[in-house]
Design a protein around this motif. Sequence first.
Motif, PDB file in Angstrom:
ATOM      1  N   ALA A 285       0.846  -1.192   0.000  1.00 33.83           N
ATOM      2  CA  ALA A 285       0.000   0.000   0.000  1.00 33.83           C
ATOM      3  C   ALA A 285       0.883   1.245   0.000  1.00 33.83           C
ATOM      4  O   ALA A 285       1.854   1.333   0.748  1.00 33.83           O
ATOM      5  N   LYS A 286       0.533   2.195  -0.868  1.00 36.43           N
ATOM      6  CA  LYS A 286       1.288   3.437  -0.921  1.00 36.43           C
ATOM      7  C   LYS A 286       0.911   4.330   0.251  1.00 36.43           C
ATOM      8  O   LYS A 286      -0.249   4.453   0.600  1.00 36.43           O
ATOM      9  N   ARG A 287       1.937   4.951   0.834  1.00 33.17           N
ATOM     10  CA  ARG A 287       1.696   5.891   1.921  1.00 33.17           C
ATOM     11  C   ARG A 287       1.219   7.220   1.347  1.00 33.17           C
ATOM     12  O   ARG A 287       1.539   7.579   0.218  1.00 33.17           O
ATOM     13  N   ASP A 288       0.495   7.949   2.139  1.00 34.02           N
ATOM     14  CA  ASP A 288       0.054   9.289   1.778  1.00 34.02           C
ATOM     15  C   ASP A 288       1.293  10.170   1.598  1.00 34.02           C
ATOM     16  O   ASP A 288       2.250  10.069   2.368  1.00 34.02           O
ATOM     17  N   MET A 289       1.283  11.037   0.597  1.00 33.60           N
ATOM     18  CA  MET A 289       2.451  11.877   0.315  1.00 33.60           C
ATOM     19  C   MET A 289       2.798  12.782   1.487  1.00 33.60           C
ATOM     20  O   MET A 289       3.962  13.152   1.661  1.00 33.60           O
ATOM     21  N   ARG A 290       1.840  13.140   2.314  1.00 36.23           N
ATOM     22  CA  ARG A 290       2.156  13.959   3.494  1.00 36.23           C
ATOM     23  C   ARG A 290       3.076  13.194   4.438  1.00 36.23           C
ATOM     24  O   ARG A 290       3.985  13.783   5.028  1.00 36.23           O
ATOM     25  N   GLU A 291       2.864  11.890   4.547  1.00 31.90           N
ATOM     26  CA  GLU A 291       3.739  11.063   5.376  1.00 31.90           C
ATOM     27  C   GLU A 291       5.134  10.983   4.767  1.00 31.90           C
ATOM     28  O   GLU A 291       6.136  11.082   5.477  1.00 31.90           O
ATOM     29  N   VAL A 292       5.193  10.807   3.453  1.00 28.79           N
ATOM     30  CA  VAL A 292       6.472  10.727   2.744  1.00 28.79           C
ATOM     31  C   VAL A 292       7.239  12.034   2.931  1.00 28.79           C
ATOM     32  O   VAL A 292       8.440  12.033   3.224  1.00 28.79           O
ATOM     33  N   MET A 293       6.547  13.155   2.801  1.00 31.57           N
ATOM     34  CA  MET A 293       7.184  14.466   2.949  1.00 31.57           C
ATOM     35  C   MET A 293       7.696  14.675   4.378  1.00 31.57           C
ATOM     36  O   MET A 293       8.757  15.260   4.576  1.00 31.57           O
ATOM     37  N   ARG A 294       6.969  14.188   5.364  1.00 34.41           N
ATOM     38  CA  ARG A 294       7.413  14.326   6.762  1.00 34.41           C
ATOM     39  C   ARG A 294       8.721  13.581   7.003  1.00 34.41           C
ATOM     40  O   ARG A 294       9.524  13.983   7.848  1.00 34.41           O
ATOM     41  N   ASP A 295       8.954  12.514   6.280  1.00 32.95           N
ATOM     42  CA  ASP A 295      10.176  11.715   6.447  1.00 32.95           C
ATOM     43  C   ASP A 295      11.376  12.283   5.690  1.00 32.95           C
ATOM     44  O   ASP A 295      12.487  11.763   5.828  1.00 32.95           O
ATOM     45  N   GLU A 296      11.168  13.333   4.911  1.00 36.93           N
ATOM     46  CA  GLU A 296      12.231  13.837   4.027  1.00 36.93           C
ATOM     47  C   GLU A 296      13.520  14.174   4.768  1.00 36.93           C
ATOM     48  O   GLU A 296      14.606  13.791   4.333  1.00 36.93           O
ATOM     49  N   MET A 297      13.459  14.881   5.877  1.00 40.12           N
ATOM     50  CA  MET A 297      14.679  15.292   6.578  1.00 40.12           C
ATOM     51  C   MET A 297      15.443  14.090   7.138  1.00 40.12           C
ATOM     52  O   MET A 297      16.664  14.050   7.072  1.00 40.12           O
TER      53      MET A 297
ATOM     54  N   GLY B 154      15.566   0.464   2.125  1.00 42.61           N
ATOM     55  CA  GLY B 154      14.426  -0.391   2.430  1.00 42.61           C
ATOM     56  C   GLY B 154      13.125   0.364   2.243  1.00 42.61           C
ATOM     57  O   GLY B 154      12.138   0.121   2.934  1.00 42.61           O
ATOM     58  N   ALA B 155      13.135   1.315   1.308  1.00 42.11           N
ATOM     59  CA  ALA B 155      11.976   2.177   1.043  1.00 42.11           C
ATOM     60  C   ALA B 155      11.515   1.980  -0.393  1.00 42.11           C
ATOM     61  O   ALA B 155      12.308   1.603  -1.263  1.00 42.11           O
ATOM     62  N   PRO B 156      10.242   2.256  -0.675  1.00 45.50           N
ATOM     63  CA  PRO B 156       9.750   2.142  -2.045  1.00 45.50           C
ATOM     64  C   PRO B 156      10.448   3.146  -2.976  1.00 45.50           C
ATOM     65  O   PRO B 156      10.841   4.236  -2.549  1.00 45.50           O
ATOM     66  N   GLU B 157      10.573   2.772  -4.232  1.00 45.22           N
ATOM     67  CA  GLU B 157      11.244   3.648  -5.199  1.00 45.22           C
ATOM     68  C   GLU B 157      10.532   4.986  -5.354  1.00 45.22           C
ATOM     69  O   GLU B 157      11.191   6.013  -5.490  1.00 45.22           O
ATOM     70  N   TYR B 158       9.181   4.990  -5.338  1.00 42.86           N
ATOM     71  CA  TYR B 158       8.495   6.269  -5.553  1.00 42.86           C
ATOM     72  C   TYR B 158       8.802   7.254  -4.422  1.00 42.86           C
ATOM     73  O   TYR B 158       8.886   8.464  -4.661  1.00 42.86           O
ATOM     74  N   GLU B 159       9.020   6.761  -3.205  1.00 47.24           N
ATOM     75  CA  GLU B 159       9.384   7.643  -2.105  1.00 47.24           C
ATOM     76  C   GLU B 159      10.833   8.111  -2.261  1.00 47.24           C
ATOM     77  O   GLU B 159      11.143   9.281  -2.060  1.00 47.24           O
TER      78      GLU B 159
END
Length: 85
Positions: A4-16, A41-46
Amino acid sequence: MSTAKRDMREVMRDEMIMRDRIVAILQEGSKTVPEVSEALGAPEYETVYWMMAMRRYGMVEEIGRPDIDGYFKYEFREQEEESHE
């Protein structure tokens, strides 16, 4: 790993957090997005999202030509300090 793809807001929060991990991975040598993704160990799209943000700000750059699958290798660029004269 969940498919399942995570919401982009979650992906953005992990950026730093991921930025530091990506820098550590690229300091070992240049890698493609799939190679970095595997090391994280992360999806390519992230991983693409995080690395393209880093590219935009000059932290990473593609080198050479794309491989047979069309992937560029990326390397970490040391940030130059701005002089304030």
